[in-house]
Write an enzyme that holds these catalytic residues in place. Structure first.
Site, PDB file in Angstrom:
ATOM      1  CD  GLU A 127      20.113  -9.565  -2.318  1.00 50.64           C
ATOM      2  OE1 GLU A 127      19.421  -8.561  -2.561  1.00 50.64           O
ATOM      3  OE2 GLU A 127      21.157  -9.838  -2.950  1.00 50.64           O
ATOM      4  CD  GLN A 128      18.316 -17.831   3.495  1.00 54.43           C
ATOM      5  OE1 GLN A 128      17.863 -18.951   3.645  1.00 54.43           O
ATOM      6  NE2 GLN A 128      18.866 -17.162   4.495  1.00 54.43           N
TER       7      GLN A 128
END
Length: 530
Positions: free
Chosen positions: A369-370
């Site tokens: 999750e960036q």
């Protein structure tokens, strides 16, 4: 005139489909979300992005997928009054194993809501669907042999274990015998099958030689769809391996299309290397005009195997001029932007009257999750400017501007917080693939900046990249050294057979405390030079 590439920047594995006088090309997006890009044209000269069909969790979830994993080699077709899209979700790419899951989705319109997927198989990658004249549908993919010596019969690369063919229907799935129809030419690494039918022959197009400088388009044919297939006499339709000084390199992996009046074209992926043999624009999409010989084999119109930079199109049209694009994000996310892996973008960003708000998640390079919103680099010379509003409270908060290839190849100008509590700018740079690459800070002493908005800029000129900053209304000041843009390419780090996507430029935010600290961007200008 058509000018190659027709889809500049990271747009590999082009699958072309004609419906009436409309042409559509689907390209791979790998770990970038939403999955698959589909462009439209009526003259083969100018192309417009019209769809990214894999855009929700029930279709695609790539959290945890490796760099250069995700959506591989889509195949786009039209039959039974609808579009059909076949694709691989690649979960592992290194060492001996390839965990490759193949799916099919459909839609009656190219820009509509595509169906949830049918799962097909996982025996290999680069799936394709052929609709025969009798209504039967045939599914193909290359088979991957993780054990070593393959049974496909091609000693050039034993793990590429031939092209498998099996009948498929929406009701029954795969059924009937599995036939290994083609083990490739001596070039090996045979993948990316597509079949079309003409004059009583089934023609098979494959990609060979790997996706680097030995890449090729190879054709074979048979009277029956199950074979036996014979390879074209010249060995390949397209290949630049023996012409290292030619401007267009890495030609391979494409598909045949015929115009309503019988003109023949073939798409291909390509690279435009700079001195030192690196392609900062990644693998792009090109097209060539072909002719049919009296022997019923397809040849390039100009002869030989080298693609041209310019060739006749279907209309008296020229490519659209190069122009800058500017966004304030108040009207939503512009279509050229994508993010990484997750089908839940509301956890990453929102748009509204203030602009684009990014919620800090995991670090730059995280495969889960960036918060990174970016667009493709499409030009060898360009600049990007953005305005950032951020109040970091700890050095674990950061937001800024990045030129990003993957987790181990990026340069980023980050606004963060230093020990004295003041805001400061520094460059975070990772110049190679793990385990050789490590994040380096330039300059080592971060540059203090006053409160309020700060403007960030990156300027790229072929192999060189320079960051700048200023307060609004001030003069641009360079920060850090001139960096290598060559690193941000397939050839950087471990090379083109370990990473094969393309460079993006965009905005990021991370919060390593887990608190989701936000940053607002209210201006983004991409200014290319022809």
């Amino acid at each position: 005139m058509i000018r190659n590439p027709i889809l500049p920047g990271f747009n590999p594995d082009p699958s072309i489909c004609r419906v009436g006088e409309d042409y559509y090309i689907a390209t791979s997006t790998f770990e970038w979300y939403p999955g698959v890009q589909i462009h439209h044209s009526r003259d083969l000269v100018n192309w417009t992005l019209v769809a990214r069909p894999l855009n929700r969790a029930t279709q695609l979830d790539m959290r945890g997928n490796p760099d250069s994993g995700g959506v591989w080699a889509p195949c786009l077709s039209h039959a039974d009054g609808k579009f059909w899209l076949v694709f691989t979700d690649m979960k592992r790419i290194d060492v001996s194993f390839k965990d490759s899951h193949n799916y099919i989705v459909t839609c009656e319109t190219i820009d509509g809501e595509w169906s949830d997927p049918w799962y097909v198989n996982s025996s290999g990658f680069d799936p394709s669907l052929f609709h025969d004249e009798d209504g039967r549908k045939w599914f193909m993919n290359m088979r991957w042999n993780h054990r070593g010596p393959g049974t496909g019969g091609n000693a050039a690369h034993a793990a590429f274990d031939g092209i498998l063919l099996q009948e498929w229907s929406p009701e029954a799935g795969l059924f009937g015998p599995i036939t290994n129809i083609y083990d490739g030419s001596p070039r090996g690494l045979t993948e990316a099958p597509h079949i079309f039918k003409r004059n009583g022959w089934y023609y098979l197009t494959v990609a060979e030689g790997g996706t680097g400088y030995g890449h090729a388009v190879t054709m074979a044919r048979a009277k029956e769809i199950t074979g036996p297939y014979e390879t074209q006499p010249d060995g390949h339709l397209l290949c630049a391996a023996d012409a290292p000084d030619h401007a267009i390199q890495r030609t391979g992996h494409g598909q045949y299309v015929e115009t309503p009046d019988g003109q023949a074209y073939h798409t291909f992926l390509m690279g435009r290397p700079l001195p030192g043999r690196f392609c900062p624009l990644g693998r792009e999409t090109g097209i060539e005009r072909c002719v049919w010989g009296e022997d019923d084999w397809l040849y390039l119109e100009q002869g030989g195997m080298l693609a041209r930079e310019a060739l006749p199109g279907l209309a008296d049209a020229e490519p659209a001029p190069t122009v800058a694009s500017e966004h304030d994000f108040r009207d939503g996310l512009p279509p050229e932007f994508q993010w990484l892996r997750t089908p839940y973008p509301d956890r990453l960003f929102t748009t509204g009257p203030e602009g684009l708000t990014l919620f800090g998640r995991e670090s730059l390079g995280s495969p889960f999750e960036q918060s990174l919103l970016a667009r493709r680099q499409e030009h060898l010379v360009y600049s990007v400017e953005t305005r950032l509003h951020s109040a970091p409270e700890t050095y674990q908060h950061a937001a800024g501007l990045t030129a990003y290839y993957n987790a181990h190849k990026f340069h980023a100008l980050a606004l963060s917080c230093e020990a004295d509590g003041g805001r400061a700018l520094t460059i975070l740079s990772c110049a190679g693939d793990w385990p050789d690459g490590a994040v380096t800070r330039y300059p080592e002493a971060p540059v203090a900046v006053p409160d309020g908005p700060v403007e960030l800029r990156v300027a790229v000129d072929h192999a060189e990249l320079q960051f700048f900053w200023r307060v609004p209304g001030g003069d641009w000041q360079p920060i850090g050294p001139v960096l290598s843009n060559a690193i941000l390419s397939d050839e950087g780090g471990r090379g083109a057979h370990a990473s094969f996507t393309g460079c993006f430029v965009g905005m990021f935010a991370f919060d390593l405390t887990g608190g989701g600290a936000s940053a607002v961007f209210d201006r983004f200008v991409y200014a290319p030079k022809p």
